[in-house]
Design an enzyme around this catalytic site. Sequence first.
Site, mmCIF file in Angstrom:
data_model
loop_
_atom_site.group_PDB
_atom_site.id
_atom_site.type_symbol
_atom_site.label_atom_id
_atom_site.label_comp_id
_atom_site.label_asym_id
_atom_site.label_seq_id
_atom_site.Cartn_x
_atom_site.Cartn_y
_atom_site.Cartn_z
ATOM 1 N N GLY A 84 2.647 -3.046 3.638
ATOM 2 C CA GLY A 84 3.433 -4.276 3.645
ATOM 3 C C GLY A 84 2.585 -5.493 3.935
ATOM 4 O O GLY A 84 1.369 -5.491 3.764
ATOM 5 N N GLU A 85 3.269 -6.528 4.376
ATOM 6 C CA GLU A 85 2.606 -7.795 4.705
ATOM 7 C C GLU A 85 3.264 -8.411 5.932
ATOM 8 O O GLU A 85 4.499 -8.410 6.041
ATOM 9 C CB GLU A 85 2.712 -8.793 3.539
ATOM 10 C CG GLU A 85 2.162 -8.312 2.209
ATOM 11 C CD GLU A 85 0.649 -8.191 2.176
ATOM 12 O OE1 GLU A 85 -0.004 -8.702 3.103
ATOM 13 O OE2 GLU A 85 0.135 -7.580 1.226
ATOM 14 N N ARG A 133 -4.842 1.575 -0.461
ATOM 15 C CA ARG A 133 -4.800 0.119 -0.312
ATOM 16 C C ARG A 133 -4.697 -0.624 -1.636
ATOM 17 O O ARG A 133 -5.482 -0.393 -2.553
ATOM 18 C CB ARG A 133 -6.048 -0.366 0.429
ATOM 19 C CG ARG A 133 -5.988 -1.854 0.781
ATOM 20 C CD ARG A 133 -7.259 -2.314 1.463
ATOM 21 N NE ARG A 133 -7.131 -3.684 1.941
ATOM 22 C CZ ARG A 133 -8.147 -4.460 2.301
ATOM 23 N NH1 ARG A 133 -9.379 -4.001 2.242
ATOM 24 N NH2 ARG A 133 -7.936 -5.694 2.719
ATOM 25 N N LEU A 134 -3.703 -1.488 -1.711
ATOM 26 C CA LEU A 134 -3.651 -2.536 -2.725
ATOM 27 C C LEU A 134 -4.032 -3.810 -1.987
ATOM 28 O O LEU A 134 -3.229 -4.369 -1.238
ATOM 29 C CB LEU A 134 -2.250 -2.640 -3.335
ATOM 30 C CG LEU A 134 -2.026 -3.772 -4.344
ATOM 31 C CD1 LEU A 134 -2.943 -3.609 -5.555
ATOM 32 C CD2 LEU A 134 -0.566 -3.825 -4.791
ATOM 33 N N ILE A 142 -4.519 -7.345 -0.781
ATOM 34 C CA ILE A 142 -3.850 -8.628 -1.011
ATOM 35 C C ILE A 142 -4.425 -9.703 -0.085
ATOM 36 O O ILE A 142 -4.695 -10.821 -0.503
ATOM 37 C CB ILE A 142 -2.333 -8.501 -0.773
ATOM 38 C CG1 ILE A 142 -1.728 -7.398 -1.657
ATOM 39 C CG2 ILE A 142 -1.642 -9.835 -1.001
ATOM 40 C CD1 ILE A 142 -1.783 -7.671 -3.139
ATOM 41 N N SER A 162 10.383 -12.501 -5.816
ATOM 42 C CA SER A 162 11.652 -12.259 -6.508
ATOM 43 C C SER A 162 12.800 -12.892 -5.736
ATOM 44 O O SER A 162 12.636 -13.339 -4.600
ATOM 45 C CB SER A 162 11.900 -10.753 -6.649
ATOM 46 O OG SER A 162 12.344 -10.202 -5.424
ATOM 47 N N GLY A 163 13.977 -12.896 -6.354
ATOM 48 C CA GLY A 163 15.180 -13.433 -5.712
ATOM 49 C C GLY A 163 16.068 -12.365 -5.119
ATOM 50 O O GLY A 163 17.250 -12.621 -4.845
ATOM 51 N N CYS A 205 0.838 -1.182 0.000
ATOM 52 C CA CYS A 205 0.000 0.000 0.000
ATOM 53 C C CYS A 205 0.877 1.238 0.000
ATOM 54 O O CYS A 205 2.090 1.167 -0.157
ATOM 55 C CB CYS A 205 -0.899 0.011 1.244
ATOM 56 S SG CYS A 205 -1.877 -1.508 1.460
#
Length: 655
Positions: A81-82, A54-55, A57, A379-380, A2
């Site tokens: 974040g998460e 807000r995105l 998820i 991602s790495g 977000c």
Amino acid sequence: MCGITGFLSYPGQTWVEAAETQLGDMMTAIAHRGPDSQGHWVDAGSGVALGHLRLAIVDLSPAGHQPMSSASGRFEVVFNGEIYNHHKLRRELEEAGHAPVWRGTSDTEVMMAGFEVWGVEETLARLEGMFAIALWDRETRTLKLVRDRLGEKPLYYGWQGKGRDAVFLFGSELKAIQAHPAFDARIRRDAIVAMLRHGHVPEDLVIYEGLRKLRPGEIAEISLEAPEPKRKLYWDGGAIAAAPRGPAPSNEDAIERLNSLLLDAVSQEMMSDVPLGAFLSGGIDSSVVVGLMQHLSKKPVHTFSIGFHEARYNEAQYAKEVADHLGTHHTELYVSDTDLRDVIPRLPHMYDEPFADSSQIPTFLVAEMAREHVTVALSGDGGDELFCGYDRYVHGQKMMDKLRGLPGPLRSLGGAAIRAIPETWLNKVMEPIRATPQGKEPNGQRLHRLANYAMSTSTEELHQKMVSVWRFPEDAVLGGSSPPSILADHLPPRGDLSDMERMMQLDMLAYLPDDILCKVDRATMAVALESRAPLLDHRVAEFIWALPERFKYRDGKSKWLLRQVLYKYVPAALIERPKMGFEVPIGLWLRGGLRDWAQALLDPDRLSREGYLDEAVITRLWSQHLVGSHNWGAQLWNVLMFQAWLETYGDVTPA
């Protein structure tokens, strides 16, 4: 993922009366970070305003809406974040009889319950995830800002204005802060110096006076009674890297332990109520992440790669081989120089601070492609800094081993002697012996650079030189000087770290968050895509730093331990090849398709009128680059990204 923003101001100010309007302007500036919904909360009596984009998820229902109050009403939060282990923390609260009456299934609600039960810092210690948090405490009337341990999520902050008219502003991006009427757009000259050196504004610096970035693992507390932010680390990566090591595990135990940690990290980061995929370059880091994802998934994981028609840059074929072996649903996009160059006009607004890592261009293109199919992409990122992936670590250690055998005065004398020879003369002498590859630095320029390295008196000095694009950027900035550096002036403990590990430690603390993670955050958020990096799980970082160097570099190969985990899922034959990497041919472009664009930005009259850069220094480099006696592509790209940023945010006053 977000966007957050807000401010704290003294009651009675003009903008307190119009707080909702001004907060709305700040939120609009970063609306791309959260296209699904937005919310705000204002307490005019306390002078605090919080905004959230807000995105969605996790928990797509209104129960996950922010700003969010804690169950007792003590705390109000906006959070970007998460929290990957929120299910575990939810059960822990329930089993201890401390859970509130849950309103939904969001990680935000669990975090808020933790703040009330365990306290803020104890809760932070329990969180596994990426986050930037702004938390208002009604009881103490304090605002706390928090950033995750390794710096995946950004947070800018600072006071603008003076005395009782001052306002404390914060936001996920500078665009939000700029939108407030109290913002004072004065540019820091020492930040320009740092940007020319590194290609980004490093550490806690910001391009503007009076503003800062929250550092990874840092918490800052502000109140109107104590306006100077109280800053401290709740997770000290430098100390963790240098901590005394216990007995080393066997190879087999280390492999199984890392495999277990990564399986858990990837499993947690696959948590999503929206479509999810992964970036796949075909290299070690992204391949191990995708290998673990596919092992955990019952259906093909959606993977994304970007390809280039130039064979020397193209790794898409290798990514496809890995994808075919794992059975992923693979999508690739081949781009041309024209596609890459077309992104350049969008970069200043995308980054809203001068940023010149040219890999930002393909990063944006692959993010844009992935967003057409998914909302979250793993991602790495982090593999190079934690597992010894950069060539400079090995080269730096070998150089320090040789330099320690030479007296300091001899090193200085030898280096100065080489640098006294004109580079153009060295080019003529060396070219028949070692031809300069197209687009690379000529031999004389290369020898001068190596001579500068040889004059280093410490690992830290050598590392600083190796990560510097400009050797002496102060010469190019009018009235410029190098800014204070957290790492240079307050070095973290080294402990028993080798030269190689010391460089990794410094990169983890600075280059990783300030360049790599900044690049990925802005590129993905520009298209409302959430990026997650399982290799940056702090448990993985703590585990790898507790191991001796031989688990990171062995038998001439980097990432030894990570490779062993990868081979459980992907055959070595698909991975074992020389590392190509991607390097945008900026030097060649500036002599070709970008020449007119660059010429306009580097015009001496323009530079003189703007008053930031020394037109004589810049013109000399530009002229040398055009005739081919030097390759100043990287240095000029830093200048051009500053100039393009200045053109976009040009209504500014020199500090």
